[in-house]
Every structure is written in C-alpha cells, then in structure tokens.
Write a protein that holds these residues in place. Sequence first.
Motif, mmCIF file in Angstrom:
data_model
loop_
_atom_site.group_PDB
_atom_site.id
_atom_site.type_symbol
_atom_site.label_atom_id
_atom_site.label_comp_id
_atom_site.label_asym_id
_atom_site.label_seq_id
_atom_site.Cartn_x
_atom_site.Cartn_y
_atom_site.Cartn_z
ATOM 1 N N TYR A 125 0.843 -1.196 0.000
ATOM 2 C CA TYR A 125 0.000 0.000 0.000
ATOM 3 C C TYR A 125 0.883 1.253 0.000
ATOM 4 N N LYS A 126 1.835 1.285 0.910
ATOM 5 C CA LYS A 126 2.718 2.456 1.012
ATOM 6 C C LYS A 126 3.521 2.675 -0.263
ATOM 7 N N ASN A 127 3.953 1.579 -0.903
ATOM 8 C CA ASN A 127 4.776 1.664 -2.104
ATOM 9 C C ASN A 127 3.985 1.618 -3.407
ATOM 10 N N CYS A 128 2.665 1.571 -3.318
ATOM 11 C CA CYS A 128 1.808 1.443 -4.505
ATOM 12 C C CYS A 128 2.244 0.259 -5.375
ATOM 13 N N ASP A 129 2.535 -0.857 -4.733
ATOM 14 C CA ASP A 129 2.969 -2.063 -5.430
ATOM 15 C C ASP A 129 1.771 -2.987 -5.647
ATOM 16 N N ALA A 130 1.355 -3.121 -6.901
ATOM 17 C CA ALA A 130 0.188 -3.925 -7.247
ATOM 18 C C ALA A 130 0.561 -5.319 -7.734
ATOM 19 N N THR A 131 1.824 -5.717 -7.573
ATOM 20 C CA THR A 131 2.281 -6.987 -8.146
ATOM 21 C C THR A 131 1.984 -8.201 -7.277
ATOM 22 N N ILE A 190 -8.586 1.355 5.192
ATOM 23 C CA ILE A 190 -9.808 1.300 5.998
ATOM 24 C C ILE A 190 -9.472 0.640 7.327
ATOM 25 N N ARG A 191 -9.639 1.384 8.407
ATOM 26 C CA ARG A 191 -9.336 0.870 9.736
ATOM 27 C C ARG A 191 -10.627 0.432 10.410
ATOM 28 N N VAL A 192 -10.676 -0.844 10.769
ATOM 29 C CA VAL A 192 -11.838 -1.410 11.444
ATOM 30 C C VAL A 192 -11.565 -1.405 12.943
ATOM 31 N N ALA A 193 -12.426 -0.709 13.670
ATOM 32 C CA ALA A 193 -12.264 -0.580 15.113
ATOM 33 C C ALA A 193 -12.543 -1.902 15.805
ATOM 34 N N SER A 194 -11.819 -2.132 16.887
ATOM 35 C CA SER A 194 -12.107 -3.321 17.681
ATOM 36 C C SER A 194 -13.363 -3.040 18.490
ATOM 37 N N THR A 246 -8.193 -9.738 -5.521
ATOM 38 C CA THR A 246 -8.481 -8.816 -6.625
ATOM 39 C C THR A 246 -9.970 -8.857 -6.942
ATOM 40 N N TRP A 247 -10.552 -7.678 -7.150
ATOM 41 C CA TRP A 247 -11.938 -7.559 -7.588
ATOM 42 C C TRP A 247 -11.950 -6.716 -8.859
ATOM 43 N N SER A 248 -12.839 -7.031 -9.797
ATOM 44 C CA SER A 248 -12.822 -6.303 -11.071
ATOM 45 C C SER A 248 -14.181 -6.237 -11.760
ATOM 46 N N THR A 249 -15.270 -6.300 -11.001
ATOM 47 C CA THR A 249 -16.600 -6.271 -11.629
ATOM 48 C C THR A 249 -17.122 -4.861 -11.863
ATOM 49 N N GLY A 250 -16.565 -3.882 -11.143
ATOM 50 C CA GLY A 250 -17.070 -2.514 -11.229
ATOM 51 C C GLY A 250 -18.080 -2.203 -10.135
ATOM 52 N N ASN A 251 -18.511 -3.228 -9.390
ATOM 53 C CA ASN A 251 -19.446 -3.060 -8.278
ATOM 54 C C ASN A 251 -19.119 -4.144 -7.260
ATOM 55 N N ASP A 252 -18.028 -3.931 -6.523
ATOM 56 C CA ASP A 252 -17.504 -4.973 -5.649
ATOM 57 C C ASP A 252 -17.769 -4.664 -4.178
ATOM 58 N N SER A 253 -18.337 -5.645 -3.493
ATOM 59 C CA SER A 253 -18.615 -5.519 -2.065
ATOM 60 C C SER A 253 -17.608 -6.344 -1.286
ATOM 61 N N VAL A 254 -17.030 -5.733 -0.269
ATOM 62 C CA VAL A 254 -16.051 -6.407 0.577
ATOM 63 C C VAL A 254 -16.541 -6.307 2.014
ATOM 64 N N VAL A 255 -16.769 -7.452 2.631
ATOM 65 C CA VAL A 255 -17.180 -7.491 4.032
ATOM 66 C C VAL A 255 -15.929 -7.401 4.893
ATOM 67 N N LEU A 256 -15.957 -6.492 5.842
ATOM 68 C CA LEU A 256 -14.820 -6.296 6.736
ATOM 69 C C LEU A 256 -14.970 -7.258 7.916
ATOM 70 N N ASN A 257 -14.287 -8.397 7.831
ATOM 71 C CA ASN A 257 -14.462 -9.469 8.817
ATOM 72 C C ASN A 257 -13.492 -9.432 9.979
ATOM 73 N N THR A 258 -12.493 -8.571 9.913
ATOM 74 C CA THR A 258 -11.496 -8.523 10.983
ATOM 75 C C THR A 258 -11.201 -7.078 11.366
ATOM 76 N N THR A 259 -10.727 -6.904 12.596
ATOM 77 C CA THR A 259 -10.326 -5.572 13.042
ATOM 78 C C THR A 259 -8.966 -5.227 12.444
ATOM 79 N N GLY A 260 -8.605 -3.964 12.553
ATOM 80 C CA GLY A 260 -7.308 -3.512 12.053
ATOM 81 C C GLY A 260 -7.416 -2.818 10.719
ATOM 82 N N HIS A 261 -6.280 -2.680 10.048
ATOM 83 C CA HIS A 261 -6.214 -1.961 8.783
ATOM 84 C C HIS A 261 -6.456 -2.904 7.611
ATOM 85 N N HIS A 262 -7.204 -2.414 6.638
ATOM 86 C CA HIS A 262 -7.463 -3.126 5.385
ATOM 87 C C HIS A 262 -7.025 -2.178 4.268
ATOM 88 N N TYR A 263 -6.027 -2.600 3.501
ATOM 89 C CA TYR A 263 -5.420 -1.744 2.492
ATOM 90 C C TYR A 263 -5.898 -2.142 1.098
#
Length: 162
Positions: A66-72, A111-115, A77-94
């Motif tokens: 995330y910090k280095n903008c490294d996509a390799t 996205i930081r998920v609060a405990s 990966t999601w690529s439908t144009g309308n992607d839903s991601v459930v945040l199942n854990t606390t902490g940072h999601h990059y």
Amino acid sequence: MAAVAMLAGVASAAVYEVGDKTGWTIMGSPNYTLWASSKMFHVGDTVVFTYNKQFHNVLAVSKADYKNCDATKPIATWSTGNDSVVLNTTGHHYFLCGFTGHCALGQKVDIRVASSSSAAPSEAPTPESSHPNAAPKALVAGGSVAATVAASLLSLAAAVLA
C-alpha cells in the motif's frame, strides 16, 4: 437466544460506498484518506467499490505494498465494477487500484476497522479468494447487498420464531 444476538449483530452492520457518490476513481482527485477517516468501520460492515471496470479494479494489499503502490502481489483482486467487501477482521485493510499510475495519483484507501467487544464472528473466506474479507459470491457477482442482508435477516428471524 444466540440467534437473537446474531440477528442484532447482522442488523447493525453498515454499508459504505467508497468515495461516497464519487465512487472509486481518479477523476476529480478524490481524497480517500479523508473519506476513510470520516467513517467508523466495524467488523461486519461492507465497503462497496463502484467504478468503471475498463479503467479500474480493486486490489487488497499488504501495508508495505500500500505504502509503495505495489500492485504486483495482491492478496485479493476484484474487477466487476461493483464490488462488495465485508470487513471481517479488526485492524487496517489496504486497497488500491492496480491500473498503472492510479495508486500514485491517490486511488488507494486504508480502511481501519475498530475493535469492538460486540463484533460479529468472522465468516470463512469464499473459495474464489484467499482474502479473509472477500464478500460472499452473491455480492461479488454484483448482487444487492440490501437484498442479501434482508434475506439473511428473514431466514434468521424464521429460525428464531420456529
């Protein structure tokens, strides 16, 4: 009784569109850091990435990538144009856009998920992805988040009342 507690946890989950009405884009230089910092995310919440799939995608990445903008080396990966991601854990999601140059232009979000002591239990990842926050297949396929939640609530309510 446990089913009632589970119902309360599901009912309190929120759905957020990343970037609000702007969506997931580089047009207009949206500030996703500001957007994310204005929200309070909890386990069970859903973030929806809405974008033109010809020009963007969504990659879940490590903090370093995330910090280095490294996509390799994406985690998912999601690529439908309308992607839903459930945040199942606390902490940072990059997340970032894997199209060349887009992350460097600011198309990334932490996205930081609060405990929380009342956090819902984590769901198992879907077979399509090893990412712990991958949405159920119906959501990834572009199904309605509201319809999925409503169907789950009705099913759970019927089980409680039976």
